[in-house]
Design a protein around this motif. Sequence first.
Motif, PDB file in Angstrom:
ATOM      1  N   GLY A  41       0.812  -1.208   0.000  1.00 29.54           N
ATOM      2  CA  GLY A  41       0.000   0.000   0.000  1.00 29.54           C
ATOM      3  C   GLY A  41       0.847   1.260   0.000  1.00 29.54           C
ATOM      4  O   GLY A  41       2.062   1.222  -0.124  1.00 29.54           O
ATOM      5  N   GLU A  71      -2.075  -2.060  -2.521  1.00 29.41           N
ATOM      6  CA  GLU A  71      -2.906  -2.127  -1.316  1.00 29.41           C
ATOM      7  C   GLU A  71      -3.797  -3.374  -1.294  1.00 29.41           C
ATOM      8  O   GLU A  71      -4.034  -3.966  -0.237  1.00 29.41           O
ATOM      9  CB  GLU A  71      -3.785  -0.869  -1.235  1.00 29.41           C
ATOM     10  N   ALA A 108      -0.950  -4.351   4.941  1.00 30.68           N
ATOM     11  CA  ALA A 108      -2.319  -3.852   4.914  1.00 30.68           C
ATOM     12  C   ALA A 108      -3.161  -4.606   5.949  1.00 30.68           C
ATOM     13  O   ALA A 108      -2.816  -5.707   6.379  1.00 30.68           O
ATOM     14  CB  ALA A 108      -2.902  -4.027   3.511  1.00 30.68           C
TER      15      ALA A 108
END
Length: 299
Positions: A41, A71, A108
């Motif tokens: 991300g 992400e 993430a």
Amino acid sequence: MAKIIDGKAIAKEIHGEIANEVRSLSEKYGKVPGLAVVIVGMRKDSQSYVRMKRKACAEVGIKSLDLDLPEDVSEAEVIATVHELNANPDVHGSSPSLYSPLDLASLAKHINEENVLSEISIEKDVDGFHPLNIGKLAMKGREPLFMPCTPKGCLELLSRSGISTKGKRAVVVGRSNIVGLPVALLLQKADATVTIVHSRTPDPEKIICEADIVIAAAGQAMMIKGDWLKPGAVVIDVGTNSVDDPSRKTGYRLVGDVDFEEASKVAGWLTPVPGGVGPMTVAMLLKNTLDGAKRKIIQ
């Protein structure tokens, strides 16, 4: 007034030592260490941290290899990336051959951290979070291949400031897996008598005020006041918290978990925020990377 422990200056000294060793490896073996950083991300704080690592690597001659994953990457894809790095001890740049430990800068929320950390080769776990490294840290008479960077940096600050932990009463404020728990284990290995204070501890100030050494890692801005401290105590402030400050261009300033102004009038030694523990975390990451490379190259 407390003596300020200058983390920036101590980290710079360590960088110089690492650079000399990296140069020696290059001249003798034709190889240099490399650090592979996996980031998932585009979080600004993680990107900033990666830039700081990249700059530090360049300063000491360590090759920085960044792997940016989107992400929405799946957990399986992240683990596959880890496996690729595990299987490739030599990552070829232009020249020479590079040894690449692995640092997970950011994961993430949809990715299970434990699943990923367990897949990292223990020989490349430069963050020191592999269950086997933490397990050995917790056992008497055992030594992990790597120790977590921030806790290791805290102990290095004490050592290089000439502060002994042997027989001292140490209080760790916070019990996170990243700092609180491992730094308590490291202090115990260094023959301190250790107490952990956490969010469910009643009257924490009564325990903290008996400490010769305080490691503050609670994530609560200026939580620890001057009258919580034993006169002459050593205070290592791991906290980094932003508080509103209209006088600053950014609108905020960084403070630690300790009220610096109050603590400086009571403590014997004190780390500032910023400029205390932060630079040491990166320095210890570089040191772990160097140590991992030496085990691979010099065999």
